[in-house]
Design a protein around this motif. Structure first.
Motif, PDB file in Angstrom:
ATOM      1  N   ILE A  42       0.807  -1.214   0.000  1.00  0.00           N
ATOM      2  CA  ILE A  42       0.000   0.000   0.000  1.00  0.00           C
ATOM      3  C   ILE A  42       0.848   1.274   0.000  1.00  0.00           C
ATOM      4  CG2 ILE A  42      -1.565   1.325   1.461  1.00  0.00           C
ATOM      5  CD1 ILE A  42      -2.938  -1.460   1.941  1.00  0.00           C
ATOM      6  N   SER A  43       1.884   1.317   0.826  1.00  0.00           N
ATOM      7  CA  SER A  43       2.698   2.534   0.884  1.00  0.00           C
ATOM      8  C   SER A  43       3.275   2.888  -0.478  1.00  0.00           C
ATOM      9  CB  SER A  43       3.854   2.370   1.864  1.00  0.00           C
ATOM     10  OG  SER A  43       3.372   2.173   3.155  1.00  0.00           O
ATOM     11  N   ALA A  44       3.655   1.872  -1.236  1.00  0.00           N
ATOM     12  CA  ALA A  44       4.362   2.132  -2.484  1.00  0.00           C
ATOM     13  C   ALA A  44       3.446   2.172  -3.696  1.00  0.00           C
ATOM     14  CB  ALA A  44       5.436   1.071  -2.705  1.00  0.00           C
ATOM     15  N   THR A  45       2.227   1.648  -3.570  1.00  0.00           N
ATOM     16  CA  THR A  45       1.356   1.599  -4.745  1.00  0.00           C
ATOM     17  C   THR A  45      -0.003   2.239  -4.513  1.00  0.00           C
ATOM     18  OG1 THR A  45       0.401  -0.512  -4.119  1.00  0.00           O
ATOM     19  CG2 THR A  45       2.377  -0.593  -5.462  1.00  0.00           C
ATOM     20  N   GLY A  46      -0.413   2.358  -3.256  1.00  0.00           N
ATOM     21  CA  GLY A  46      -1.738   2.881  -2.953  1.00  0.00           C
ATOM     22  C   GLY A  46      -2.850   1.936  -3.371  1.00  0.00           C
ATOM     23  N   ASP A  47      -2.483   0.694  -3.658  1.00  0.00           N
ATOM     24  CA  ASP A  47      -3.455  -0.256  -4.182  1.00  0.00           C
ATOM     25  C   ASP A  47      -3.684  -1.375  -3.163  1.00  0.00           C
ATOM     26  OD1 ASP A  47      -4.889  -2.134  -5.532  1.00  0.00           O
ATOM     27  OD2 ASP A  47      -3.340  -2.582  -7.020  1.00  0.00           O
ATOM     28  N   PRO A  48      -4.854  -1.407  -2.534  1.00  0.00           N
ATOM     29  CA  PRO A  48      -5.079  -2.432  -1.496  1.00  0.00           C
ATOM     30  C   PRO A  48      -5.098  -3.851  -2.064  1.00  0.00           C
ATOM     31  CG  PRO A  48      -7.069  -1.117  -1.858  1.00  0.00           C
ATOM     32  CD  PRO A  48      -5.987  -0.483  -2.660  1.00  0.00           C
ATOM     33  N   ASP A  49      -5.194  -3.974  -3.380  1.00  0.00           N
ATOM     34  CA  ASP A  49      -5.175  -5.314  -3.973  1.00  0.00           C
ATOM     35  C   ASP A  49      -3.770  -5.776  -4.335  1.00  0.00           C
ATOM     36  OD1 ASP A  49      -7.854  -6.134  -3.997  1.00  0.00           O
ATOM     37  OD2 ASP A  49      -8.280  -4.664  -5.575  1.00  0.00           O
ATOM     38  N   PHE A  50      -2.792  -4.876  -4.208  1.00  0.00           N
ATOM     39  CA  PHE A  50      -1.469  -5.195  -4.737  1.00  0.00           C
ATOM     40  C   PHE A  50      -0.868  -6.440  -4.098  1.00  0.00           C
ATOM     41  CE2 PHE A  50       3.152  -4.784  -5.036  1.00  0.00           C
ATOM     42  CZ  PHE A  50       3.290  -4.599  -6.400  1.00  0.00           C
ATOM     43  N   MET A  51      -0.824  -6.484  -2.762  1.00  0.00           N
ATOM     44  CA  MET A  51      -0.073  -7.557  -2.100  1.00  0.00           C
ATOM     45  C   MET A  51      -0.687  -8.941  -2.285  1.00  0.00           C
ATOM     46  SD  MET A  51       2.704  -6.664  -1.079  1.00  0.00           S
ATOM     47  CE  MET A  51       3.318  -8.018  -0.100  1.00  0.00           C
ATOM     48  N   LYS A  73       3.707  -9.103 -14.402  1.00  0.00           N
ATOM     49  CA  LYS A  73       5.021  -9.465 -14.930  1.00  0.00           C
ATOM     50  C   LYS A  73       6.015  -8.433 -14.415  1.00  0.00           C
ATOM     51  CE  LYS A  73       7.502 -10.027 -19.275  1.00  0.00           C
ATOM     52  NZ  LYS A  73       8.429 -11.032 -18.739  1.00  0.00           N
ATOM     53  N   ASP A  74       7.128  -8.882 -13.915  1.00  0.00           N
ATOM     54  CA  ASP A  74       8.179  -8.013 -13.398  1.00  0.00           C
ATOM     55  C   ASP A  74       7.684  -6.970 -12.390  1.00  0.00           C
ATOM     56  OD1 ASP A  74       9.782  -9.427 -15.041  1.00  0.00           O
ATOM     57  OD2 ASP A  74       9.976  -7.872 -16.577  1.00  0.00           O
ATOM     58  N   PRO A  75       7.114  -7.406 -11.277  1.00  0.00           N
ATOM     59  CA  PRO A  75       6.593  -6.422 -10.309  1.00  0.00           C
ATOM     60  C   PRO A  75       7.693  -5.579  -9.663  1.00  0.00           C
ATOM     61  CG  PRO A  75       6.522  -8.630  -9.390  1.00  0.00           C
ATOM     62  CD  PRO A  75       6.876  -8.794 -10.829  1.00  0.00           C
ATOM     63  N   PHE A  76       8.939  -6.046  -9.725  1.00  0.00           N
ATOM     64  CA  PHE A  76      10.002  -5.317  -9.022  1.00  0.00           C
ATOM     65  C   PHE A  76      10.745  -4.341  -9.936  1.00  0.00           C
ATOM     66  CE2 PHE A  76       9.431  -9.416  -6.939  1.00  0.00           C
ATOM     67  CZ  PHE A  76       9.034  -8.973  -5.689  1.00  0.00           C
ATOM     68  N   ALA A  77      10.244  -4.225 -11.166  1.00  0.00           N
ATOM     69  CA  ALA A  77      10.938  -3.344 -12.104  1.00  0.00           C
ATOM     70  C   ALA A  77      10.772  -1.884 -11.701  1.00  0.00           C
ATOM     71  CB  ALA A  77      10.397  -3.558 -13.503  1.00  0.00           C
ATOM     72  N   ARG A  78      11.733  -1.070 -12.133  1.00  0.00           N
ATOM     73  CA  ARG A  78      11.678   0.349 -11.817  1.00  0.00           C
ATOM     74  C   ARG A  78      10.504   1.005 -12.545  1.00  0.00           C
ATOM     75  NH1 ARG A  78      16.394   4.220 -11.020  1.00  0.00           N
ATOM     76  NH2 ARG A  78      15.389   6.247 -11.144  1.00  0.00           N
ATOM     77  N   ARG A  79       9.756   1.815 -11.817  1.00  0.00           N
ATOM     78  CA  ARG A  79       8.682   2.582 -12.459  1.00  0.00           C
ATOM     79  C   ARG A  79       9.156   4.026 -12.566  1.00  0.00           C
ATOM     80  NH1 ARG A  79       3.232   0.790  -9.130  1.00  0.00           N
ATOM     81  NH2 ARG A  79       3.613  -1.463  -9.103  1.00  0.00           N
ATOM     82  N   ASP A  80       8.736   4.680 -13.632  1.00  0.00           N
ATOM     83  CA  ASP A  80       9.253   6.026 -13.883  1.00  0.00           C
ATOM     84  C   ASP A  80       8.856   7.028 -12.799  1.00  0.00           C
ATOM     85  OD1 ASP A  80      10.501   5.176 -16.134  1.00  0.00           O
ATOM     86  OD2 ASP A  80       8.775   5.557 -17.440  1.00  0.00           O
ATOM     87  N   ASP A  81       7.697   6.805 -12.177  1.00  0.00           N
ATOM     88  CA  ASP A  81       7.279   7.788 -11.168  1.00  0.00           C
ATOM     89  C   ASP A  81       7.823   7.459  -9.778  1.00  0.00           C
ATOM     90  OD1 ASP A  81       5.845   5.513 -10.821  1.00  0.00           O
ATOM     91  OD2 ASP A  81       3.895   6.481 -10.621  1.00  0.00           O
ATOM     92  N   MET A  82       8.792   6.531  -9.706  1.00  0.00           N
ATOM     93  CA  MET A  82       9.387   6.128  -8.441  1.00  0.00           C
ATOM     94  C   MET A  82       8.340   5.694  -7.420  1.00  0.00           C
ATOM     95  SD  MET A  82      12.266   5.475  -8.457  1.00  0.00           S
ATOM     96  CE  MET A  82      13.552   5.433  -7.256  1.00  0.00           C
ATOM     97  N   THR A  83       7.510   4.741  -7.821  1.00  0.00           N
ATOM     98  CA  THR A  83       6.612   4.088  -6.871  1.00  0.00           C
ATOM     99  C   THR A  83       6.857   2.592  -6.998  1.00  0.00           C
ATOM    100  OG1 THR A  83       4.862   3.852  -8.511  1.00  0.00           O
ATOM    101  CG2 THR A  83       4.848   5.876  -7.209  1.00  0.00           C
ATOM    102  N   GLY A  84       6.065   1.823  -6.296  1.00  0.00           N
ATOM    103  CA  GLY A  84       6.172   0.376  -6.383  1.00  0.00           C
ATOM    104  C   GLY A  84       7.332  -0.165  -5.568  1.00  0.00           C
ATOM    105  N   PRO A  85       7.471  -1.494  -5.536  1.00  0.00           N
ATOM    106  CA  PRO A  85       8.506  -2.122  -4.707  1.00  0.00           C
ATOM    107  C   PRO A  85       9.904  -1.561  -4.976  1.00  0.00           C
ATOM    108  CG  PRO A  85       7.031  -3.781  -5.601  1.00  0.00           C
ATOM    109  CD  PRO A  85       6.599  -2.485  -6.192  1.00  0.00           C
ATOM    110  N   TYR A  86      10.196  -1.286  -6.231  1.00  0.00           N
ATOM    111  CA  TYR A  86      11.542  -0.797  -6.556  1.00  0.00           C
ATOM    112  C   TYR A  86      11.882   0.435  -5.736  1.00  0.00           C
ATOM    113  CZ  TYR A  86      15.542   0.675  -9.397  1.00  0.00           C
ATOM    114  OH  TYR A  86      16.788   1.037  -9.815  1.00  0.00           O
ATOM    115  N   ALA A  87      10.912   1.343  -5.589  1.00  0.00           N
ATOM    116  CA  ALA A  87      11.165   2.598  -4.879  1.00  0.00           C
ATOM    117  C   ALA A  87      11.527   2.344  -3.419  1.00  0.00           C
ATOM    118  CB  ALA A  87       9.943   3.497  -4.977  1.00  0.00           C
ATOM    119  N   VAL A  88      10.900   1.335  -2.820  1.00  0.00           N
ATOM    120  CA  VAL A  88      11.188   1.013  -1.417  1.00  0.00           C
ATOM    121  C   VAL A  88      12.630   0.533  -1.280  1.00  0.00           C
ATOM    122  CG1 VAL A  88      10.574  -0.478   0.509  1.00  0.00           C
ATOM    123  CG2 VAL A  88       8.784   0.456  -0.964  1.00  0.00           C
TER     124      VAL A  88
END
Lengths: 458, 335
Positions: free
Chosen positions: A221-230, A238-253
């Motif tokens: 939730i902290s990194a995606t704001g999506d309660p369904d993510f986890m 596919k590739d959930p750990f990849a870098r996202r351009d807006d610096m969110t998601g697991p990569y950002a953590v």
């Protein structure tokens, strides 16, 4: 199921016998538990309804440290309002184990926390419904876990949020006026702390292992704001750990962790950290911040003479202009359905009072049960931050996340070692973060393929 | 009782056979063996068989298992981190050699009269009595930056900048961890050596002293040959122990920073990733490696050291034979 019931009844009968011999306690009347017409908890008007009920109720708790002081105080406060109801607490040191043995007897008291061993479908065997899930969900926090077939059986005793513990004084002394909201801002703040103070900017608690695994808690939730993510999205991405351009998601953590280490913003020797003393050090201001759940805030406050310096901020990631934090419910209160009708009603009245009128959440510094209540002082930095809980996995896929997680050996939330490897790679400069995340993605994809998980296009 | 002895003439009936001393003896043996054998089978061989069986399955602790044949074994050999972990054991083997040397040294010192012998013995043996986990915690603080070891070195005039990071620096952390197991087991090895040395006949020392042997000679010519079997045993135990080293890296560094031994990796796979089948296959591969190492050592020592007879080693026998041959040749030439 059937044997369980038989055992439960036999035990209940035996215990009823021993009760008659003079133990006293709560279950006056039939131990069998006749179906009583119960009100729903939202319909009770505190201080007005049920003033005529006479009952003596017992509440089981795991908080043996405060059971005879703070909790007793709540009971006394309540008894002023309802003089005919006697409230008594019982503290259990080995809460889960004892409850596993006592629940089936039916004679354990009137209110308890639902132990983790009771699954959703079994709740109706032991507990009375408190109301309709849909109605109550509009009133109370963190209800998602303890309902079944549309009925709510438990209400959590508040909850905790995921964020970063920090020493307010040190952050101020470093010249930071505004708390960071992106990974890069956070790293700049740490750099500022390193330049302007003597404190360790970020203490990793590496050698204890689990504080490294704790970083996994922020990738949802902290990194995606999506309660369904986890419980859902990550399994099918596919590739959930990849870098996202807006610096969110697991990569950002993990970026925060990796960069903090490689820029030398963590303790001198991660291999010889000590969790117990770190709590005192952050209190004294020798440590500026630690990435841990809000449960640790109270411990850090209690470990030194300057509890007012300890603050808690949301994890520095902004998703589409909004900040999110994950909130998890504590143990949930539930009412014994084998107690007499009067006892159950009295218990419900007390429960409502405890959740809505008592100072329990202020005292414990947790997120209150009532949605309308403000966040506790310890979470004052969370104003404007949306606190969400993870949604359960879709039906039929309850175990899928665990399977992919184990098969891939990425070990989100259950294996500390991959997180340790991020720190090692940053410390020894052996791999960059993109390489590590690439490896995780490859393992994740291989596991998805092995298990035949469908990949959603996004 | 007397009756069975008296009527033992001609063909024996079953009852008589049953009562005979030999059968009774067998019965007693079997009955007494029953309990230990049962325990051994239930708690050692059955679990082992199960482990062998599990190693062919893809399984978790709970839930269904799937037969996958040799896939787990193939996987073990395809994972580079597993054999890198075996290399970490080399540090512990080095440690084992140092440990045996120290133990031999101290044991020899104790054999010759020393003041306060029992105090030394107790002090040296004590670390072995502490449980491995506790030893781990002791050394976690011992090596922690700025703690015990660093303070001691600073007392001797070293500055903190010159002291390495004992647990973080990858060129030194495995030495640091191996040292903890040396600390723990030296005393135990010493007691074993001492026990063997005590059984050496005192007359030998006296005779040697009359011949003008000094302590070094006594060690090399009397003590070492007399305890060679226990030395070999200790060496074998230490090497297989090194291959399965677990507690120091698990407790002190949790296998991070390049200190993960084979067991630590195995534990991680089995308990954190729930890959029970793979971990079982790893255990069996390790068992095979240990057997190979043990047999190789046995063969090596059988050749290098001894065991000609009790009185002289093989090397001595070879030397004597050589000399006899030379003498015979000389005689032949003389004739």
């Amino acid at each position: 199921m059937k044997t369980k019931k038989v055992v439960a009844l036999t035990m209940a009968a035996v215990l009823a016998g021993s009760l008659a011999a003079g133990c006293g306690g709560s279950g006056k009347g039939e131990a069998g538990g006749t179906a009583v017409e119960l009100p729903t908890i939202d319909a009770i008007k505190l201080g007005e309804d049920y003033q005529d009920i006479t009952a003596s109720i017992k509440i089981l708790t795991n908080r043996t440290d405060v059971v005879d002081t703070v909790y007793k105080g709540y009971a006394e406060e309540f008894m002023k309002l309802y003089p005919n109801i006697t409230v008594e607490y019982e503290g259990l040191t080995d809460y889960e184990q004892s409850l596993n043995l006592r629940l089936p007897t039916g004679d354990w008291g009137d209110i308890c926390y639902i132990p983790t061993s009771v699954s959703k479908s079994e709740m109706s065997e032991y507990f009375s419904p408190l109301g309709d899930y849909k109605t109550l969900d509009g009133i109370y926090n963190f209800l998602a876990d303890k309902n079944y077939n549309g009925l709510q059986y438990g209400i959590p005793n508040g909850g905790t949020a995921g964020g970063v513990i920090y020493n307010k004084r040190i952050w101020k002394e470093a010249g930071i006026t505004e708390l960071p909201s992106t990974p890069d801002q956070f790293l700049d703040c740490l750099q500022q702390i390193k330049d302007n103070t003597d404190a360790v900017p970020l203490y990793t608690n590496f050698s204890a292992g689990w504080p490294m695994g704790a970083w996994d808690q922020y990738i949802g939730i902290s990194a995606t704001g999506d309660p369904d993510f986890m419980n859902n999205t990550i399994v099918h991405t596919k590739d959930p750990f990849a870098r996202r351009d807006d610096m969110t998601g697991p990569y950002a953590v993990y970026y925060v962790l990796y960069e903090a280490v490689s820029r030398g913003l963590v303790e001198d020797d991660p291999a010889s950290t000590d969790w117990e003393s770190s709590k005192g050090l952050i209190n004294k201001g020798e440590i500026a911040s630690m990435v841990l759940g809000s449960w640790a805030v109270d411990q850090c406050k209690a470990s030194g003479s300057t509890p007012e310096d300890i603050g808690y901020m949301p994890f520095p990631i902004t998703v589409g202009g909004k900040r999110y934090a994950s909130g998890d419910g504590n143990y949930a209160y539930a009412i014994n359905n084998k107690a007499t009708g009067d006892n159950q009603i009295a218990a419900m009245v007390y429960l409502k009072w405890l959740l809505e009128e008592s100072p329990i959440f202020k005292d414990e510094g947790t997120i209150p049960a009532l949605k309308s209540e403000p966040l506790p002082d310890s979470l004052s930095e969370f104003d404007g931050v949306e606190i969400l809980s993870n949604n359960p996995s879709p039906e039929g896929e309850e175990t899928l996340f665990d399977e992919v997680n184990n098969e891939s050996e990425v070990g989100v939330n259950n294996n500390d070692y991959p997180d340790c490897e991020i720190l090692e790679a940053a410390l020894y400069k052996t791999k960059d973060l993109d390489t590590i995340m690439g490896e995780w993605n490859a393992k994740w994809s291989a596991a998805q393929e092995n298990l035949g998980v469908s990949i959603l296009e996004n | 009782m007397g009756k069975s002895a008296g009527t033992a003439v001609g063909q024996k009936t079953f009852a008589e056979k049953f009562k005979s001393r030999k059968v009774q003896q067998m019965l007693v043996i079997v009955t007494f063996l029953f309990a230990p054998l049962l325990l051994l089978i239930v708690f050692t061989y059955l679990p082992f068989m199960k482990m062998v069986q599990f190693s062919f399955y893809n399984m978790k602790y709970i839930g269904p298992k799937k037969f996958v044949g040799l896939a787990n074994y193939v996987d073990v050999f395809n994972r580079p981190e597993i054999f890198r972990a075996l290399l970490v054991s080399v540090y512990y083997m080095g440690g084992a050699v140092v440990q045996l040397g120290l133990a031999l040294f101290f044991a020899t010192m104790m054999v010759f009269k020393v003041k306060g012998e029992s105090v030394f013995k107790a002090a040296m043996f004590f670390p072995y009595l502490i449980c491995g986990i506790a030893v781990g915690f002791i050394f976690k603080f011992f090596y922690a930056r700025g703690f015990v070891l660093d303070s001691l070195l600073q007392m001797f005039g070293m500055s903190l900048e010159d002291i390495p990071y004992w647990l973080q620096d990858q060129s030194i952390n495995n030495f640091a961890l191996a040292a903890t197991s040396v600390w723990r087991y030296t005393g135990q090895n010493m007691i074993m050596f001492l026990g063997a040395m005590m059984s050496v006949d005192n007359d030998l020392y006296e005779a040697a002293a009359l011949d003008g042997a000094n302590n070094w000679h006594r060690f090399i010519y009397i003590i070492l040959p007399s305890i060679k079997s226990i030395v070999v045993l200790n060496l074998i135990l230490s090497i297989s122990g090194s291959l399965s080293a677990f507690e120091p890296p698990y407790v002190i560094t949790n296998g991070t920073m390049g200190t993960g031994t084979y067991f630590v990796i195995m534990n991680r796979l089995a308990h954190e990733n729930q890959k029970v089948g793979l971990a079982c296959a790893m255990a069996i591969v390790l068992l095979v490696i240990i057997i190979i190492c043990t047999v190789a050592q046995k063969l090596f020592f059988a050749y290098v050291f001894d065991n000609g007879t009790d009185d002289e080693s093989k090397a001595a026998v070879r030397k004597r034979k050589r000399e006899e041959r030379r003498k015979n040749a000389q005689k032949g030439a003389a004739v």
